[in-house]
Design a protein around this motif. Structure first.
Motif, PDB file in Angstrom:
ATOM      1  N   VAL A   1       0.867  -1.176   0.000  1.00  0.00           N
ATOM      2  CA  VAL A   1       0.000   0.000   0.000  1.00  0.00           C
ATOM      3  C   VAL A   1       0.902   1.225   0.000  1.00  0.00           C
ATOM      4  N   LEU A   2       0.840   1.983  -1.080  1.00  0.00           N
ATOM      5  CA  LEU A   2       1.722   3.124  -1.274  1.00  0.00           C
ATOM      6  C   LEU A   2       0.999   4.395  -0.840  1.00  0.00           C
ATOM      7  N   GLY A   3       1.327   4.849   0.356  1.00  0.00           N
ATOM      8  CA  GLY A   3       0.664   6.006   0.942  1.00  0.00           C
ATOM      9  C   GLY A   3      -0.296   5.570   2.028  1.00  0.00           C
ATOM     10  N   ILE A   4      -0.065   6.059   3.252  1.00  0.00           N
ATOM     11  CA  ILE A   4      -0.932   5.648   4.372  1.00  0.00           C
ATOM     12  C   ILE A   4      -1.513   6.869   5.083  1.00  0.00           C
ATOM     13  N   GLY A   5      -2.084   7.772   4.272  1.00  0.00           N
ATOM     14  CA  GLY A   5      -3.036   8.712   4.825  1.00  0.00           C
ATOM     15  C   GLY A   5      -4.314   7.958   5.132  1.00  0.00           C
ATOM     16  N   ALA A   6      -5.394   8.667   5.330  1.00  0.00           N
ATOM     17  CA  ALA A   6      -6.642   8.011   5.729  1.00  0.00           C
ATOM     18  C   ALA A   6      -7.110   6.973   4.714  1.00  0.00           C
ATOM     19  N   VAL A   7      -7.035   7.291   3.422  1.00  0.00           N
ATOM     20  CA  VAL A   7      -7.462   6.341   2.387  1.00  0.00           C
ATOM     21  C   VAL A   7      -6.558   5.116   2.379  1.00  0.00           C
ATOM     22  N   GLY A   8      -5.247   5.329   2.430  1.00  0.00           N
ATOM     23  CA  GLY A   8      -4.323   4.205   2.442  1.00  0.00           C
ATOM     24  C   GLY A   8      -4.511   3.317   3.654  1.00  0.00           C
ATOM     25  N   LEU A   9      -4.803   3.906   4.798  1.00  0.00           N
ATOM     26  CA  LEU A   9      -5.047   3.109   6.002  1.00  0.00           C
ATOM     27  C   LEU A   9      -6.286   2.234   5.836  1.00  0.00           C
ATOM     28  N   MET A  10      -7.306   2.773   5.195  1.00  0.00           N
ATOM     29  CA  MET A  10      -8.486   1.955   4.927  1.00  0.00           C
ATOM     30  C   MET A  10      -8.192   0.875   3.882  1.00  0.00           C
ATOM     31  N   ALA A  11      -7.263   1.148   2.971  1.00  0.00           N
ATOM     32  CA  ALA A  11      -6.841   0.119   2.021  1.00  0.00           C
ATOM     33  C   ALA A  11      -6.140  -1.022   2.745  1.00  0.00           C
ATOM     34  N   VAL A  12      -5.354  -0.689   3.762  1.00  0.00           N
ATOM     35  CA  VAL A  12      -4.708  -1.718   4.582  1.00  0.00           C
ATOM     36  C   VAL A  12      -5.770  -2.585   5.253  1.00  0.00           C
ATOM     37  N   ALA A  13      -6.758  -1.939   5.875  1.00  0.00           N
ATOM     38  CA  ALA A  13      -7.831  -2.694   6.534  1.00  0.00           C
ATOM     39  C   ALA A  13      -8.597  -3.545   5.536  1.00  0.00           C
ATOM     40  N   GLY A  14      -8.854  -3.005   4.353  1.00  0.00           N
ATOM     41  CA  GLY A  14      -9.563  -3.764   3.332  1.00  0.00           C
ATOM     42  C   GLY A  14      -8.768  -4.944   2.819  1.00  0.00           C
ATOM     43  N   ALA A  15      -7.461  -4.747   2.641  1.00  0.00           N
ATOM     44  CA  ALA A  15      -6.599  -5.846   2.185  1.00  0.00           C
ATOM     45  C   ALA A  15      -6.584  -6.975   3.198  1.00  0.00           C
ATOM     46  N   ARG A  16      -6.531  -6.607   4.458  1.00  0.00           N
ATOM     47  CA  ARG A  16      -6.539  -7.637   5.498  1.00  0.00           C
ATOM     48  C   ARG A  16      -7.861  -8.411   5.500  1.00  0.00           C
ATOM     49  N   LEU A  17      -8.984  -7.695   5.376  1.00  0.00           N
ATOM     50  CA  LEU A  17     -10.278  -8.368   5.357  1.00  0.00           C
ATOM     51  C   LEU A  17     -10.413  -9.315   4.166  1.00  0.00           C
ATOM     52  N   ARG A  18      -9.772  -8.982   3.054  1.00  0.00           N
ATOM     53  CA  ARG A  18      -9.849  -9.831   1.870  1.00  0.00           C
ATOM     54  C   ARG A  18      -8.870 -10.995   1.920  1.00  0.00           C
ATOM     55  N   GLY A  19      -8.027 -11.062   2.964  1.00  0.00           N
ATOM     56  CA  GLY A  19      -7.183 -12.237   3.136  1.00  0.00           C
ATOM     57  C   GLY A  19      -5.723 -12.066   2.818  1.00  0.00           C
ATOM     58  N   ALA A  20      -5.257 -10.818   2.658  1.00  0.00           N
ATOM     59  CA  ALA A  20      -3.833 -10.614   2.401  1.00  0.00           C
ATOM     60  C   ALA A  20      -3.006 -11.155   3.560  1.00  0.00           C
ATOM     61  N   SER A  21      -1.845 -11.694   3.234  1.00  0.00           N
ATOM     62  CA  SER A  21      -0.956 -12.209   4.269  1.00  0.00           C
ATOM     63  C   SER A  21       0.037 -11.126   4.684  1.00  0.00           C
ATOM     64  N   ARG A  22       0.946 -10.800   3.800  1.00  0.00           N
ATOM     65  CA  ARG A  22       1.925  -9.760   4.083  1.00  0.00           C
ATOM     66  C   ARG A  22       1.439  -8.434   3.491  1.00  0.00           C
TER      67      ARG A  22
END
Length: 352
Positions: free
Chosen positions: A172-193
């Motif tokens: 995830v390139l950029g962890i402002g508010a949108v990027g942080l939600m992308a992190v949460a979304g990636a985790r919910l979809r099953g990302a490992s690393r």
């Protein structure tokens, strides 16, 4: 009524306008909580979507319905509602093509502070109310709810566009508010690393809470080189672009494996072209898919996101670092987004 507006490129201020009136399918809403967005900064101070004059800003709001049109069935005055940033015209062919964000033209589902007055007014207009408003469930705070309207739907769309599967490695390139939600979304979809790129400690800490496993600081060297080294030369299965200038697309292509997906949810506010590196794109034949999309809007999307919050799958209130009270503080919150102090992720203004 009073509203905080873009007066012209590089200029903002308070103006007076007539209170809007609803059509038969529409609603008038009074804001209860609003949040300025980096998109507002791009729009005003970069002129990213062109000249706008006396256009009320803002597209993130939770509010109270004050008036509805004659054909509105599911909402009435007094209802507390989540108002998505994207409010499409649902009676269009683009909806049947499954691209409601572009109903009536490219990006035209984004109406607030783009093609009509936004939510930083004492009242604002919502088209197709039954399709574009969602009831605010009990137990969800105003601060959390206003994060659903844009930050959460956009970040999660990044994970959706990346088509993350179980066990994927994701950057995830950029962890402002949108990027942080992308992190949460990636985790919910099953990302490992989940490798994140960012430098501000407040964002890094929340990224880890949402599921980041590795942190890359762009101040320590080219991010593509750092990520390639972290992954032993392989790169990642998917990359989500959630910030940066036009060169960030080249970095995403470089770090993504052949056959991988590159998802962009970043608002590129300036420049004429976005560069794609020829060799790292396999001279055009690397099967690296690049997708960019405006976040989904509408009622059903908000209801789904609200359920994720209600049942504690994600807590978007972690994004809120600054809370202001009073309509008059919208200007202060907007300028905070422009200046981006180190302790900021997202400000919210509660309209007391």
């Amino acid at each position: 009524m009073k509203g905080f507006a873009m007066l012209g490129i590089g200029k903002v201020g308070w103006i007076e306008k007539e209170k809007p009136t609803p059509g038969p399918f529409d609603a008038i809403v009074r804001p209860l909580a609003v949040a300025p967005c980096t998109s507002d900064i791009h729009t005003v101070f970069e002129g990213a979507i062109g000249e706008r004059h006396d256009m009320i800003l803002g597209h993130e709001a939770v509010g109270e319905v004050v008036e509805v049109g004659s054909e509105v069935k599911d909402f009435k005055p007094g209802d507390r509602v989540i108002v998505p940033a994207i409010t499409p015209s649902w009676r269009t062919l683009e909806v049947q093509r499954n691209y409601h964000q572009h109903s009536e033209g490219m990006l035209a589902g984004w109406k607030f502070s783009n093609i009509k007055d936004g939510v930083f007014g004492e009242f604002f207009h919502v088209n197709d109310a039954d399709m574009n408003l969602a009831h605010l469930p009990e137990g969800i705070s105003l601060e959390a709810a206003v994060m659903l309207t844009d930050m959460m739907t956009t970040g999660f769309h990044g994970a959706e566009l990346a088509e993350i599967e179980l066990g994927y490695s994701v950057a995830v390139l950029g962890i402002g508010a949108v990027g942080l939600m992308a992190v949460a979304g990636a985790r919910l979809r099953g990302a490992s690393r989940i490798i994140v790129v960012g430098s501000r400690p407040v964002c890094v800490e929340v990224a880890k809470e949402y599921g980041a496993t590795d942190v890359v600081n762009y101040k320590n060297g080219p991010i593509d080189e750092q990520i390639i080294e972290l992954t032993n030369g392989e790169g990642v299965d998917a990359a989500i672009i959630a910030g940066g200038d036009s060169d960030i697309l080249a970095s995403a292509v470089k770090i993504t494996k052949p056959g991988g997906n590159i998802s962009n949810i970043n608002y590129f506010g300036s420049g004429e072209v976005l560069p794609v590196p020829r060799l790292e794109w396999g001279c055009g034949m690397a099967h690296k898919t690049i997708r960019g999309g405006l976040c989904p809007g509408g009622r059903l999307r908000m209801e789904k996101l609200a359920n994720l919050v209600k049942y504690k799958r994600v807590d978007p209130s972690k994004l809120v670092t600054h809370v202001f009270h009073g309509f008059e503080n919208i200007e202060k919150a907007l300028m905070l987004m422009k200046d981006k102090p180190k302790d900021l992720i997202k400000p919210v203004v509660l309209i007391d």
